[in-house]
Design a protein around this motif. Structure first.
Motif, PDB file in Angstrom:
ATOM      1  N   VAL A   1     -23.661  -1.145  -7.473  1.00 10.63           N
ATOM      2  CA  VAL A   1     -24.997  -0.643  -7.773  1.00 10.63           C
ATOM      3  C   VAL A   1     -25.433   0.434  -6.778  1.00 10.63           C
ATOM      4  CG1 VAL A   1     -26.269  -2.332  -6.386  1.00 10.63           C
ATOM      5  CG2 VAL A   1     -27.282  -1.443  -8.489  1.00 10.63           C
ATOM      6  N   ASN A   2     -24.850   0.457  -5.575  1.00 12.70           N
ATOM      7  CA  ASN A   2     -25.206   1.457  -4.563  1.00 12.70           C
ATOM      8  C   ASN A   2     -24.169   2.575  -4.447  1.00 12.70           C
ATOM      9  OD1 ASN A   2     -27.543  -0.053  -3.678  1.00 12.70           O
ATOM     10  ND2 ASN A   2     -26.128  -1.454  -2.696  1.00 12.70           N
ATOM     11  N   GLY A   3     -23.344   2.755  -5.482  1.00 12.38           N
ATOM     12  CA  GLY A   3     -22.286   3.747  -5.400  1.00 12.38           C
ATOM     13  C   GLY A   3     -21.063   3.173  -4.714  1.00 12.38           C
ATOM     14  N   ALA A   4     -20.069   4.020  -4.463  1.00  5.12           N
ATOM     15  CA  ALA A   4     -18.807   3.520  -3.912  1.00  5.12           C
ATOM     16  C   ALA A   4     -18.105   4.583  -3.094  1.00  5.12           C
ATOM     17  CB  ALA A   4     -17.888   3.041  -5.035  1.00  5.12           C
ATOM     18  N   ILE A   5     -17.356   4.113  -2.092  1.00  4.07           N
ATOM     19  CA  ILE A   5     -16.430   4.943  -1.326  1.00  4.07           C
ATOM     20  C   ILE A   5     -15.029   4.502  -1.720  1.00  4.07           C
ATOM     21  CG2 ILE A   5     -15.633   5.566   0.975  1.00  4.07           C
ATOM     22  CD1 ILE A   5     -18.434   4.957   2.008  1.00  4.07           C
ATOM     23  N   VAL A   6     -14.307   5.379  -2.386  1.00  5.84           N
ATOM     24  CA  VAL A   6     -12.985   5.063  -2.925  1.00  5.84           C
ATOM     25  C   VAL A   6     -11.926   5.667  -1.998  1.00  5.84           C
ATOM     26  CG1 VAL A   6     -11.470   5.185  -4.930  1.00  5.84           C
ATOM     27  CG2 VAL A   6     -13.951   5.100  -5.249  1.00  5.84           C
ATOM     28  N   VAL A   7     -11.157   4.803  -1.349  1.00  8.79           N
ATOM     29  CA  VAL A   7     -10.153   5.244  -0.378  1.00  8.79           C
ATOM     30  C   VAL A   7      -8.764   5.064  -0.992  1.00  8.79           C
ATOM     31  CG1 VAL A   7      -9.178   4.883   1.916  1.00  8.79           C
ATOM     32  CG2 VAL A   7     -11.640   4.622   1.544  1.00  8.79           C
ATOM     33  N   THR A   8      -8.000   6.139  -1.005  1.00  5.95           N
ATOM     34  CA  THR A   8      -6.610   6.097  -1.463  1.00  5.95           C
ATOM     35  C   THR A   8      -5.712   6.387  -0.271  1.00  5.95           C
ATOM     36  OG1 THR A   8      -7.275   6.898  -3.651  1.00  5.95           O
ATOM     37  CG2 THR A   8      -4.937   7.015  -3.097  1.00  5.95           C
ATOM     38  N   THR A   9      -4.806   5.470   0.025  1.00  7.80           N
ATOM     39  CA  THR A   9      -3.944   5.642   1.190  1.00  7.80           C
ATOM     40  C   THR A   9      -2.625   6.305   0.797  1.00  7.80           C
ATOM     41  OG1 THR A   9      -3.039   3.410   0.947  1.00  7.80           O
ATOM     42  CG2 THR A   9      -4.962   3.678   2.363  1.00  7.80           C
TER      43      THR A   9
END
Length: 780
Positions: free
Chosen positions: A217-225
């Motif tokens: 609901v607060n957005g997202a930080i999407v991390v791809t390693t």
């Protein structure tokens, strides 16, 4: 003759059938990374296909046919078919916005032009250009609307992260963290090695993370390693040393020194033991400060302002960071060691991170796993408030660094310190930071596995499971201190001796996340359809236990077994479960008009009231969303042929997202030990002063967003403007009520609030890039 002609025709058809074959291939860049959505066209014919997100493609072509491979941001290449497999490597050029690929919800890679909501992608080179110790520092200032505020500048560099303001008045307002497709607690962000990261995508609104339910609901930080690179094995080694100092102190006056009272003319009078600075003007004369010691010792100093005298209390912090990684084929391993000595004297934190990642394809199957372990050991003061007060309240004639050795130097010790007024366990700044400390050891483990089955060219199944585990063992101590007999005879002598204390504690938490979804993607002429159906399950557990005593007398054996009186004990346990069903339907026309609809049905254990019978429908809720985007630079020929315009996109979205702002067991009134109990062997308890409702509704976040994205001069100049409107309803807050009810407050769905937000971002790139952003957030 007729039989011969028929035989010749059959031979020709057989030859043609064998000449045309199914060709499979992969498209990669110079580093061996796959290039998603590259276009493969047979030269001179109306025969073209697109590569998938992994850069693989299948096309039917004759032997000797020429295939042209194109991808935005890469030089095109033409190859000749001479077998059933093709491997292509494209070199990079300037990136084109029309084909930019971002990692969205569920770890799926999609083209930015398809999305009707705002996203931002930060590449590895941007994240690590200043060798940040943690990932949040690498993101600071690189994404509009992403606010990263440092809440503790010590060895932990703790931060608070928000995206476009707040959604809940009393609940969590930080974005979720998605690591390699798996939702994990945001606290894991600081344990991720920035050098292991391939890129980060920030999904800014609830519309972009609807498939994640309340977590998104607060957005997202999407991390791809990073993962293994095809070709020769690669080994990287790096060492970075950073120095850190206090950037500024409060603004101090530089004219007056120690004193509190005034003479008959209103002039400040000098007071050698005063901590306040209302005394006479500095005149450079040598004066006695503090009081005379037991052997006649006197602290004689010039009565002059010392520049940076307070600031000299702090150290120059040093951070040493060593990174090693090895990449080969489908295998990637890395190790990092970070040693931080903070600006607070004697505070330190050592962190070690190990990462192992591998994936492999077996025909239509693809399997992969990721394992990350972080160990940290720290030793810090827990008396920051009193340290800061002791430093900032000191008069300007002192260089505080001269009082460092309080254990051996009389005038640096609490017995002989210049002022006796720091007596609330502070006594001196150096004593305060040594007297109360905490040492601990933490372990963070993250692991995930993924299975992917490509049933057909248009249907794909994915199962993903992720586990996180965190543990912390810590010990807090307070050293004893007793004033000497001589110190007790001095003027305004301190009388608050300090007894030793200790607390031993352990905290642990773990979270299991499971996702299964099917993705269907099909073309019907100029129209494209994509459908995603999925189910997810999340189980979160936490446990804490602490035991301690505030009175061990003068003992320096810091064990609760030596306590005087009853120990203090704290126990905590919680378990929550969330089951979800979600869908996403996407339509596109001629690759320039896109519409997407989402729906989510959540079943949340935090809505269970154990005092009443309930059905699943009582603890479940549904919320939809829709977004659209139009690429005018492709739809309108005049813009497409323009030499000025490179990219022109308009987008918009309307969405509703649910959020359960309740902790575990929030329907239960909590009882604690009574004020006067236990008494003897009689136990007594008293109820909380807050009453709860029989039923709670989720908090809903209703958002509307419109935006425009422009690119000029081959996208050297990019302009993005966004307006965002948000209404948050059914906010759960504590409401004051009459004491005659037996309670002072009641937790209810009793509030709503809204946010209006606009943002303008300009990015100019030539030989280097310059980013300028303006944003405004208003709450109502």
């Amino acid at each position: 003759m007729r039989k011969i002609a028929l035989l010749l025709a059959m031979l020709v058809c057989t030859v043609l059938a064998f000449a045309q074959r199914t060709v499979t291939g992969t498209v990669r860049d110079e580093k061996g990374e796959p290039i998603p959505f590259a276009t493969i066209t047979e030269v001179g014919k109306n025969n073209a296909v697109k590569a998938d997100v992994n850069g693989t493609f299948t096309i039917k072509a004759n032997d000797g046919a020429r295939l042209q491979i194109t991808a935005s941001g890469h030089q095109p290449q033409t190859v000749t078919v001479s077998g059933s497999t093709v491997a292509v490597s494209l070199s990079t050029t300037n990136q084109e916005l029309t084909e930019v690929v971002v990692t969205t919800a569920l770890g799926q890679q999609r083209q930015a032009k398809e999305l009707g909501y705002s996203t931002a992608r930060v590449r590895a080179a941007e994240l690590t250009q200043a060798s940040p110790v943690n990932l949040q520092n690498g993101l600071t200032g690189k994404v509009s609307g992403l606010n990263i505020n440092t809440t503790n500048a010590g060895v932990f560099a703790q931060t608070r992260i928000t995206l476009r303001g707040i959604r809940s008045l009393t609940g969590n307002n930080q974005p979720m963290l998605i690591l390699d497709g798996v939702p994990v607690p945001l606290g894991f962000l600081s344990s991720i090695n920035p050098n292991d990261v391939s890129d980060v995508t920030v999904l800014k609104s609830a519309a972009s993370t609807a498939v994640y339910g309340p977590d998104g609901v607060n957005g997202a930080i999407v991390v791809t390693t990073k993962k293994g690179v095809k070709g020769r094995p690669q080994v990287t080694v790096s060492q970075t040393t950073q120095w850190e100092s206090i950037s500024y102190m409060p603004k101090f006056q530089k004219e007056f020194g120690s004193g509190y009272a005034q003479d008959a003319y209103g002039n400040g009078t000098f007071e050698p033991i005063e901590q306040q600075s209302w005394g006479p003007r500095f005149d450079g004369s040598v004066r006695q400060f503090g009081q005379t010691g037991p052997n006649g010792e006197k602290l004689m100093l010039p009565y002059s302002y010392v520049e940076n005298g307070r600031k000299n209390f702090f150290n120059t912090g040093i951070t040493n960071q060593t990174d090693v990684s090895y990449s080969a084929g489908d295998f990637y391993i890395s190790a990092q060691n970070v040693s931080i000595n903070g600006v607070m004297p004697d505070d330190k934190n050592d962190r070690r991170t190990f990462t192992l990642k591998a994936d492999r394809e077996y025909g239509r199957f693809k399997a992969g796993f990721n394992l990350r372990y972080t160990n940290s050991q720290y030793n810090v003061t827990t008396n920051n408030t009193l340290v800061y007060y002791g430093v900032t309240s000191a008069p300007g004639q002192y260089d505080l660094s001269m009082f460092r050795d309080w254990r051996n130097d009389y005038f640096s010790s609490p017995d002989g310190y210049y002022t006796p007024y720091l007596d609330n366990n502070g006594k001196t700044p150096y004593f305060a930071k040594d007297n109360q400390r905490e040492a601990g050891r933490g372990n963070d483990i993250f692991g995930n596995g993924e299975l992917n089955f490509k049933a057909t060219s248009w249907l794909n199944f994915t199962y993903r499971v992720g586990v996180t585990f965190s543990s912390l063992d810590y010990k807090q101590i307070r050293e004893p201190f007793e004033y000497s007999a001589f110190a007790k005879t001095l003027r305004d002598a301190g009388s608050l001796n300090i007894t030793s204390s200790t607390t031993d504690g352990t905290n642990s938490s773990n979270r299991l996340t499971s996702e299964f979804f099917a993705n269907l993607s099909k073309k019907f002429g100029d129209f494209g359809v994509s459908v995603l159906l999925g189910q997810s399950y999340r189980e979160s557990r936490s446990k804490s236990l602490s035991v301690g005593s505030g009175n061990l007398g003068t003992s320096t054996a810091y064990t609760v077994q030596l306590r005087k009186g009853e120990p203090t004990v704290g126990v905590g346990n919680s378990l929550t479960r969330l089951e979800r069903y979600f869908t996403r339907v996407s339509l596109d026309y001629n690759n320039w008009a896109f519409v997407e609809a989402t729906g989510s049905y959540d079943i949340d254990s935090r809505l269970v009231n154990p005092a009443v019978d309930f059905k699943k429908s009582d603890i479940s809720y549904f919320y939809p969303g829709v977004s659209a985007s139009i690429l005018l630079s492709e739809a309108i020929p005049a813009i497409k042929q323009s030499t000025a315009f490179s990219y022109f996109k308009v987008r918009g979205s309307v969405s509703k997202a649910g959020n359960v702002n309740l902790g575990a067991y929030s329907f239960e009134n909590v009882f604690g030990r009574g004020t006067f109990f236990p008494y003897g062997d009689i136990l007594g308890f008293q109820a909380s002063a807050t009453t709860v409702a029989k039923k709670y509704n989720p908090e809903f976040v209703n958002t509307k967003e419109v935006g425009i994205e422009l690119g000029f001069l081959r996208n050297r100049i990019n302009l993005e403007a966004t307006y965002y409107n948000q209404n948050n309803t059914d906010q759960i807050i504590n409401v004051q009520q009459s004491n005659t009810t037996g309670y002072t407050t009641a937790t209810q769905n009793a509030a709503s609030e809204g946010i209006g937000y606009w943002q303008l971002q300009l990015r100019y790139c030539w030989t280097a890039c310059l980013r300028v952003q303006i944003e405004r957030l208003s709450e109502r």
